[in-house]
Write a protein that holds these residues in place. Structure first.
Motif, mmCIF file in Angstrom:
data_model
loop_
_atom_site.group_PDB
_atom_site.id
_atom_site.type_symbol
_atom_site.label_atom_id
_atom_site.label_comp_id
_atom_site.label_asym_id
_atom_site.label_seq_id
_atom_site.Cartn_x
_atom_site.Cartn_y
_atom_site.Cartn_z
ATOM 1 N N ILE A 1 0.868 -1.230 0.015
ATOM 2 C CA ILE A 1 -0.028 0.091 -0.157
ATOM 3 C C ILE A 1 0.701 1.191 -0.014
ATOM 4 O O ILE A 1 2.249 1.128 0.351
ATOM 5 C CB ILE A 1 -1.074 0.035 1.328
ATOM 6 C CG1 ILE A 1 -0.260 -0.069 2.511
ATOM 7 C CG2 ILE A 1 -2.083 -1.023 1.210
ATOM 8 C CD1 ILE A 1 -0.760 0.299 3.846
ATOM 9 N N CYS A 2 0.332 2.566 -0.583
ATOM 10 C CA CYS A 2 0.956 3.694 -0.261
ATOM 11 C C CYS A 2 1.163 3.961 1.131
ATOM 12 O O CYS A 2 -0.286 3.875 1.795
ATOM 13 C CB CYS A 2 0.140 4.826 -0.737
ATOM 14 S SG CYS A 2 0.543 6.321 -0.540
ATOM 15 N N ILE A 3 2.236 4.300 1.849
ATOM 16 C CA ILE A 3 1.929 4.425 3.401
ATOM 17 C C ILE A 3 1.526 5.961 3.629
ATOM 18 O O ILE A 3 1.118 5.889 4.743
ATOM 19 C CB ILE A 3 3.615 4.473 3.834
ATOM 20 C CG1 ILE A 3 4.611 5.390 3.149
ATOM 21 C CG2 ILE A 3 4.112 3.008 3.850
ATOM 22 C CD1 ILE A 3 5.879 5.487 3.833
ATOM 23 N N ASN A 4 1.246 6.425 2.680
ATOM 24 C CA ASN A 4 0.351 8.024 3.116
ATOM 25 C C ASN A 4 -1.057 7.774 2.933
ATOM 26 O O ASN A 4 -1.965 7.908 3.898
ATOM 27 C CB ASN A 4 0.813 9.202 2.043
ATOM 28 C CG ASN A 4 0.074 10.348 2.628
ATOM 29 O OD1 ASN A 4 0.003 10.621 3.675
ATOM 30 N ND2 ASN A 4 -0.173 11.009 1.336
ATOM 31 N N CYS A 5 -1.496 7.208 1.722
ATOM 32 C CA CYS A 5 -3.127 7.224 1.692
ATOM 33 C C CYS A 5 -3.577 5.889 1.872
ATOM 34 O O CYS A 5 -4.742 5.651 1.801
ATOM 35 C CB CYS A 5 -3.322 7.727 0.360
ATOM 36 S SG CYS A 5 -2.456 6.857 -1.224
ATOM 37 N N LYS A 6 -2.659 4.826 1.892
ATOM 38 C CA LYS A 6 -2.916 3.642 2.133
ATOM 39 C C LYS A 6 -3.737 2.830 0.913
ATOM 40 O O LYS A 6 -4.431 1.928 1.035
ATOM 41 C CB LYS A 6 -3.823 3.258 3.387
ATOM 42 C CG LYS A 6 -3.073 3.534 4.501
ATOM 43 C CD LYS A 6 -3.538 3.767 5.818
ATOM 44 C CE LYS A 6 -2.993 4.258 7.141
ATOM 45 N NZ LYS A 6 -2.555 5.867 6.592
ATOM 46 N N LYS B 1 6.144 10.549 -6.854
ATOM 47 C CA LYS B 1 5.133 10.769 -6.063
ATOM 48 C C LYS B 1 3.953 9.703 -6.233
ATOM 49 O O LYS B 1 3.930 9.000 -7.108
ATOM 50 C CB LYS B 1 4.260 12.167 -6.632
ATOM 51 C CG LYS B 1 4.861 13.522 -6.503
ATOM 52 C CD LYS B 1 4.048 14.590 -6.734
ATOM 53 C CE LYS B 1 4.579 15.807 -6.692
ATOM 54 N NZ LYS B 1 5.157 16.462 -7.758
ATOM 55 N N CYS B 2 3.034 9.525 -5.123
ATOM 56 C CA CYS B 2 2.072 8.345 -5.406
ATOM 57 C C CYS B 2 0.976 8.768 -6.356
ATOM 58 O O CYS B 2 0.611 9.981 -6.403
ATOM 59 C CB CYS B 2 1.265 8.464 -3.883
ATOM 60 S SG CYS B 2 0.017 7.264 -3.630
ATOM 61 N N ARG B 3 0.766 7.738 -7.129
ATOM 62 C CA ARG B 3 -0.099 8.037 -8.223
ATOM 63 C C ARG B 3 -1.646 8.405 -7.523
ATOM 64 O O ARG B 3 -2.311 9.014 -8.225
ATOM 65 C CB ARG B 3 -0.478 6.719 -8.756
ATOM 66 C CG ARG B 3 -1.290 6.642 -10.056
ATOM 67 C CD ARG B 3 -1.743 5.262 -10.558
ATOM 68 N NE ARG B 3 -0.405 4.301 -10.760
ATOM 69 C CZ ARG B 3 0.178 4.499 -11.834
ATOM 70 N NH1 ARG B 3 -0.297 5.319 -12.863
ATOM 71 N NH2 ARG B 3 1.317 3.823 -12.233
ATOM 72 N N TYR B 4 -1.844 8.145 -6.390
ATOM 73 C CA TYR B 4 -3.356 8.306 -5.959
ATOM 74 C C TYR B 4 -3.468 9.577 -5.132
ATOM 75 O O TYR B 4 -4.393 10.318 -5.313
ATOM 76 C CB TYR B 4 -3.771 7.051 -5.312
ATOM 77 C CG TYR B 4 -3.489 5.826 -5.849
ATOM 78 C CD1 TYR B 4 -4.459 5.625 -7.072
ATOM 79 C CD2 TYR B 4 -2.480 4.927 -5.607
ATOM 80 C CE1 TYR B 4 -4.222 4.302 -7.823
ATOM 81 C CE2 TYR B 4 -2.218 3.959 -6.405
ATOM 82 C CZ TYR B 4 -3.217 3.431 -7.480
ATOM 83 O OH TYR B 4 -3.073 2.446 -8.262
ATOM 84 N N CYS B 5 -2.566 9.849 -4.246
ATOM 85 C CA CYS B 5 -2.680 11.029 -3.237
ATOM 86 C C CYS B 5 -1.550 12.024 -3.765
ATOM 87 O O CYS B 5 -1.621 12.989 -2.988
ATOM 88 C CB CYS B 5 -2.347 10.522 -1.692
ATOM 89 S SG CYS B 5 -1.062 9.983 -1.151
ATOM 90 N N LYS B 6 -0.777 11.755 -4.799
ATOM 91 C CA LYS B 6 0.310 12.814 -5.118
ATOM 92 C C LYS B 6 1.306 13.160 -4.004
ATOM 93 O O LYS B 6 2.172 13.898 -4.063
ATOM 94 C CB LYS B 6 -0.288 14.142 -5.457
ATOM 95 C CG LYS B 6 -1.217 13.691 -6.625
ATOM 96 C CD LYS B 6 -0.640 13.202 -8.043
ATOM 97 C CE LYS B 6 -1.753 12.855 -9.086
ATOM 98 N NZ LYS B 6 -1.083 11.788 -9.740
HETATM 99 ZN ZN LIG Z 1 -0.696 7.476 -1.749
#
Ligand SMILES: [Zn+2]
Length: 291
Positions: free
Chosen positions: A62-67, A87-92
């Protein structure tokens, strides 16, 4: 061709190391601080705090920021990080440069080891031994991250690597590659460093050196493979430690003698140097006195 395979393998295993370290830490963080490095480090602790409230969902990445669960595309080492601009694809949210760095470093170590392997990698035995070495390198990468981030050398990793070394010994014994003299040399190399560290650990009650370093030294001394190699390893590690560690301390302007520094990365770096170049360094040194 082999180099290309090693690069790809290194990138993938580096990616695995990133995920593995994160999961192992999340899984075991409550048990840390008890047995490995006895002293708790306050800066290490506070650094971690922001990332503690995370859970692992069924072992999926998972992305550790937005999970957000990561797709297969996001897991492609290095290239996914580069194509998304870090950057994360989902939460940037910016993804730590630790991820691509570890992937690149693992790949680089694989290729470097292949290029500078002290003997020709021909025949089944040498290929198997080289494969064992790649396993140690992957474990080393995980240990380096743990030691740098949390001043920890988890028993789980160190003991696993020792078990792998046991397998290697068994393989070498069965294939007739291991002489009694070679075995003795390995044991003495291992005892030289771990014994010395153990003594330092006892004398300082864990202040000068961590318990994790003592356990790791059992493996590193064995990999060095002899008493001369063991001392060479210690010398290189201390040299690197005082140069880089001292430099970092001065740069950080937080010069504080009580601050504990990780020694594991220097020991590991010295081991890689000794395994790859130890033989020629010792020969060169001997020649100095003969001539
Ligand atoms: Zn993310």
């Amino acid at each position: 061709m082999i180099i290309l395979i090693l690069i790809l393998l290194g990138l993938c295993l580096g990616s695995f190391v990133n995920a593995f370290v994160y999961r192992l830490y999340e899984q075991d963080k409550h048990s840390y601080g008890l047995d490995i490095k006895s002293k708790k480090n306050t800066t290490g602790q506070s650094k971690v705090k922001g990332k503690v409230n995370l859970s692992i969902i069924n072992g999926r990445s998972i992305c550790i920021n937005c999970k957000h669960q990561l797709s297969a595309l996001d897991l492609v080492p290095l290239f996914s990080w580069l194509s998304l601009g870090g950057k994360c694809r989902y939460c940037k949210k910016a993804i730590s440069w630790q991820y691509p760095l570890v992937e690149l470093a693992t790949a680089a170590l694989f290729v470097f080891s292949y290029v500078y392997w002290p003997v020709g990698i021909v025949g089944v035995e040498q290929v198997v031994l080289f494969a064992f070495w790649l396993v140690y390198l992957v474990g080393f990468m995980a240990l380096i991250i743990f030691d740098l981030r949390w001043l920890l050398l988890p028993n789980k990793i160190v003991y696993s690597l020792l078990a792998v070394f046991g397998l290697q010994m068994l393989y070498q014994a069965l294939s007739g590659e291991l002489s009694l003299r070679g075995l003795l040399s390995i044991i003495i190399g291992s005892l030289t460093i771990s014994g010395l560290f153990w003594l330092l650990f006892q004398l300082s009650s864990g202040k000068w050196i961590g318990g994790g370093d003592v356990k790791l030294a059992i493996l590193l001394g064995a990999l060095a493979g002899g008493v001369v190699e063991a001392f060479l390893l210690l010398f290189i590690a201390s040299f690197l430690g005082s140069m880089i560690g001292g430099g970092v301390l001065l740069l950080s302007k937080k010069f504080n003698l009580k601050k504990q520094l990780p020694f594991g990365p220097y020991l590991i770096a010295a081991t890689v140097i000794v395994v790859l170049f130890g033989g020629s360094m010792i020969d060169w040194y001997k020649n100095l006195f003969i001539l």
